[in-house]
Write a protein that holds these residues in place. Structure first.
Motif, PDB file in Angstrom:
ATOM      1  N   ALA A 152      91.380 140.842 100.624  1.00 11.15           N
ATOM      2  CA  ALA A 152      90.536 141.579 100.373  1.00 11.15           C
ATOM      3  C   ALA A 152      90.020 141.361  98.869  1.00 11.15           C
ATOM      4  CB  ALA A 152      91.027 143.064 100.364  1.00 11.15           C
ATOM      5  N   VAL A 153      90.952 140.858  98.040  1.00  9.39           N
ATOM      6  CA  VAL A 153      90.481 140.458  96.688  1.00  9.39           C
ATOM      7  C   VAL A 153      89.551 139.243  96.914  1.00  9.39           C
ATOM      8  CG1 VAL A 153      91.231 139.734  94.527  1.00  9.39           C
ATOM      9  CG2 VAL A 153      92.447 141.533  95.600  1.00  9.39           C
ATOM     10  N   ALA A 154      90.041 138.280  97.540  1.00 10.66           N
ATOM     11  CA  ALA A 154      89.192 136.982  97.635  1.00 10.66           C
ATOM     12  C   ALA A 154      87.664 137.300  98.092  1.00 10.66           C
ATOM     13  CB  ALA A 154      89.860 135.969  98.649  1.00 10.66           C
ATOM     14  N   ALA A 155      87.902 138.298  98.966  1.00  7.09           N
ATOM     15  CA  ALA A 155      86.297 138.729  99.459  1.00  7.09           C
ATOM     16  C   ALA A 155      85.489 139.131  98.340  1.00  7.09           C
ATOM     17  CB  ALA A 155      86.386 139.798 100.538  1.00  7.09           C
ATOM     18  N   SER A 156      86.078 140.155  97.400  1.00  4.03           N
ATOM     19  CA  SER A 156      85.723 140.818  96.344  1.00  4.03           C
ATOM     20  C   SER A 156      85.260 139.601  95.184  1.00  4.03           C
ATOM     21  CB  SER A 156      86.566 141.534  95.456  1.00  4.03           C
ATOM     22  OG  SER A 156      85.911 141.995  94.345  1.00  4.03           O
ATOM     23  N   LEU A 157      86.158 138.447  95.112  1.00  2.00           N
ATOM     24  CA  LEU A 157      85.518 137.500  94.287  1.00  2.00           C
ATOM     25  C   LEU A 157      84.298 136.511  94.746  1.00  2.00           C
ATOM     26  CD1 LEU A 157      86.363 135.514  91.881  1.00  2.00           C
ATOM     27  CD2 LEU A 157      87.881 134.356  93.482  1.00  2.00           C
ATOM     28  N   LEU A 158      84.362 136.542  96.127  1.00  3.25           N
ATOM     29  CA  LEU A 158      83.291 135.732  96.815  1.00  3.25           C
ATOM     30  C   LEU A 158      82.001 136.785  96.489  1.00  3.25           C
ATOM     31  CD1 LEU A 158      82.199 133.504  98.485  1.00  3.25           C
ATOM     32  CD2 LEU A 158      82.781 134.940 100.544  1.00  3.25           C
ATOM     33  N   TRP A 159      82.104 138.040  96.439  1.00  4.64           N
ATOM     34  CA  TRP A 159      80.969 138.803  96.606  1.00  4.64           C
ATOM     35  C   TRP A 159      80.436 138.635  95.054  1.00  4.64           C
ATOM     36  CZ3 TRP A 159      76.694 140.760  97.838  1.00  4.64           C
ATOM     37  CH2 TRP A 159      76.211 142.001  97.157  1.00  4.64           C
ATOM     38  N   PHE A 160      81.185 139.011  93.986  1.00  6.60           N
ATOM     39  CA  PHE A 160      80.937 139.084  92.656  1.00  6.60           C
ATOM     40  C   PHE A 160      80.409 137.765  92.031  1.00  6.60           C
ATOM     41  CE2 PHE A 160      83.025 143.082  92.548  1.00  6.60           C
ATOM     42  CZ  PHE A 160      82.140 143.963  92.492  1.00  6.60           C
ATOM     43  N   CYS A 161      80.996 136.593  92.657  1.00 10.22           N
ATOM     44  CA  CYS A 161      80.611 135.407  92.238  1.00 10.22           C
ATOM     45  C   CYS A 161      78.941 135.115  92.567  1.00 10.22           C
ATOM     46  CB  CYS A 161      81.181 134.237  92.797  1.00 10.22           C
ATOM     47  SG  CYS A 161      82.861 134.138  91.789  1.00 10.22           S
ATOM     48  N   ALA A 162      78.755 135.413  94.177  1.00 12.00           N
ATOM     49  CA  ALA A 162      77.320 135.351  94.553  1.00 12.00           C
ATOM     50  C   ALA A 162      76.399 136.274  93.870  1.00 12.00           C
ATOM     51  CB  ALA A 162      77.449 135.551  95.871  1.00 12.00           C
ATOM     52  N   LEU A 163      76.814 137.453  93.722  1.00 15.96           N
ATOM     53  CA  LEU A 163      76.052 138.374  92.820  1.00 15.96           C
ATOM     54  C   LEU A 163      75.521 137.939  91.669  1.00 15.96           C
ATOM     55  CD1 LEU A 163      74.534 141.180  93.256  1.00 15.96           C
ATOM     56  CD2 LEU A 163      76.678 142.336  92.220  1.00 15.96           C
ATOM     57  N   VAL A 164      76.482 137.663  90.557  1.00 13.49           N
ATOM     58  CA  VAL A 164      76.421 137.270  89.465  1.00 13.49           C
ATOM     59  C   VAL A 164      75.552 135.887  89.307  1.00 13.49           C
ATOM     60  CG1 VAL A 164      77.555 136.441  87.133  1.00 13.49           C
ATOM     61  CG2 VAL A 164      78.243 138.735  88.314  1.00 13.49           C
ATOM     62  N   ALA A 165      75.957 134.769  89.916  1.00  9.27           N
ATOM     63  CA  ALA A 165      75.322 133.650  90.339  1.00  9.27           C
ATOM     64  C   ALA A 165      73.793 133.918  90.659  1.00  9.27           C
ATOM     65  CB  ALA A 165      76.012 132.487  91.031  1.00  9.27           C
ATOM     66  N   GLY A 166      73.555 134.748  91.618  1.00 11.45           N
ATOM     67  CA  GLY A 166      71.881 134.871  91.818  1.00 11.45           C
ATOM     68  C   GLY A 166      71.492 135.494  90.938  1.00 11.45           C
ATOM     69  N   ALA A 167      71.864 136.361  90.131  1.00  7.14           N
ATOM     70  CA  ALA A 167      71.278 137.002  89.092  1.00  7.14           C
ATOM     71  C   ALA A 167      71.261 135.977  87.690  1.00  7.14           C
ATOM     72  CB  ALA A 167      72.111 138.077  88.376  1.00  7.14           C
ATOM     73  N   GLY A 168      72.049 134.966  87.563  1.00 10.04           N
ATOM     74  CA  GLY A 168      71.835 134.003  86.800  1.00 10.04           C
ATOM     75  C   GLY A 168      70.766 132.887  86.999  1.00 10.04           C
ATOM     76  N   ARG A 169      70.445 132.658  88.259  1.00 11.78           N
ATOM     77  CA  ARG A 169      69.259 131.767  88.761  1.00 11.78           C
ATOM     78  C   ARG A 169      67.759 132.427  88.326  1.00 11.78           C
ATOM     79  NH1 ARG A 169      70.494 127.408  91.671  1.00 11.78           N
ATOM     80  NH2 ARG A 169      72.750 127.251  92.226  1.00 11.78           N
ATOM     81  N   VAL A 170      67.802 133.852  88.528  1.00 12.41           N
ATOM     82  CA  VAL A 170      66.624 134.383  88.626  1.00 12.41           C
ATOM     83  C   VAL A 170      66.234 135.063  87.110  1.00 12.41           C
ATOM     84  CG1 VAL A 170      66.351 134.702  90.961  1.00 12.41           C
ATOM     85  CG2 VAL A 170      67.288 136.573  89.600  1.00 12.41           C
ATOM     86  N   ARG A 171      67.218 135.094  86.178  1.00 14.23           N
ATOM     87  CA  ARG A 171      67.224 135.765  85.063  1.00 14.23           C
ATOM     88  C   ARG A 171      66.124 135.288  84.241  1.00 14.23           C
ATOM     89  NH1 ARG A 171      69.458 134.791  79.878  1.00 14.23           N
ATOM     90  NH2 ARG A 171      69.234 136.759  78.565  1.00 14.23           N
ATOM     91  N   ARG A 172      65.612 134.181  84.160  1.00 13.57           N
ATOM     92  CA  ARG A 172      64.667 133.568  83.358  1.00 13.57           C
ATOM     93  C   ARG A 172      63.204 134.264  83.889  1.00 13.57           C
ATOM     94  NH1 ARG A 172      64.182 127.346  83.193  1.00 13.57           N
ATOM     95  NH2 ARG A 172      66.182 127.405  82.195  1.00 13.57           N
ATOM     96  N   HIS A 173      63.213 134.399  85.106  1.00 11.31           N
ATOM     97  CA  HIS A 173      61.854 135.026  85.536  1.00 11.31           C
ATOM     98  C   HIS A 173      61.886 136.491  85.503  1.00 11.31           C
ATOM     99  CE1 HIS A 173      61.067 130.976  86.785  1.00 11.31           C
ATOM    100  NE2 HIS A 173      62.285 130.910  87.406  1.00 11.31           N
ATOM    101  N   MET A 174      63.008 137.062  85.522  1.00  8.31           N
ATOM    102  CA  MET A 174      63.166 138.587  85.847  1.00  8.31           C
ATOM    103  C   MET A 174      63.531 139.216  84.521  1.00  8.31           C
ATOM    104  SD  MET A 174      64.810 138.986  89.520  1.00  8.31           S
ATOM    105  CE  MET A 174      64.447 140.785  89.603  1.00  8.31           C
TER     106      MET A 174
END
Length: 208
Positions: A152-174
């Protein structure tokens, strides 16, 4: 040695729970777009989930189910927290001067208290981790609980890594004042909507 089946069970249940964004997820997304350090955000998101999952598996879910008054008190406390921070987010969304401008990441101490409080005291997070994942984990054989919690914690880690990484990719534009105001509106909607839903559910449950 972890039991693979229990680890997979925890991982699948965790993904099912965490992939439905809640107030904490929206708040972490906002902080990521504002330039907060990625590892800090992931650590808060995953660490709070891990702590609440452990509490649920260790017996807090069962204790709350046996003490309805305590469960109701904790829920109303969480509703109050959602209302306070939802109102603050709404104020930010309606006030152009409060929206941050693109630039260096904010100071570490700025805005972390709401994130920490909503990560640990948000009733939506408690329902997902303590009352759902924790209850299922507590029902397993003692030897399977560690593997289940790890999954369950591994699922949380995967989710937040994806969420934060996605935000980092679009941060310059958003990362603009207008975008941050829209995110504040999203945070307000998530928090106030969850508070209203939980209050209505409590009122319905208390009605004869």
């Amino acid at each position: 040695m972890f039991d693979l089946s229990s680890l997979l069970q925890g991982f699948i249940l965790g993904l099912g729970v965490f992939l439905c964004p809640g107030p904490k997820d929206v708040l972490i997304l906002r902080e990521a777009l504002a330039g907060r350090p990625s590892m800090l955000l992931i650590g808060i998101g995953v660490g709070s989930d891990a702590a609440l999952i452990a509490l649920g598996i260790l017996g807090l879910s069962a204790a709350l189910s046996q003490a309805p008054s305590w469960q109701a008190a904790a829920l109303w406390l969480g509703i109050g927290l959602l209302l306070v921070h939802g109102a603050k987010a709404l104020r930010n969304a309606l006030s152009p001067s409060s929206a941050p401008h693109p630039g260096p990441a904010p100071a570490l101490s700025t805005g972390l208290r709401p994130l920490l409080l909503n990560s640990l005291l948000n009733p939506a997070a408690w329902m997902d981790t303590v009352l759902v994942i924790g209850t299922v984990g507590a029902a397993l054989a003692p030897g399977a609980r560690a593997g289940f919690a790890t999954g369950a914690v591994a699922a949380s880690l995967l989710w937040f890594c994806a969420l934060v990484a996605g935000a980092g990719r679009v941060r310059r534009h958003m990362a603009s004042p207008r975008t941050m105001r829209l995110l504040d509106a999203g945070v307000a909607l998530a928090m106030l909507g969850m508070a209203a839903y939980l209050a209505w559910a409590q009122w319905q449950a208390a009605s004869p």
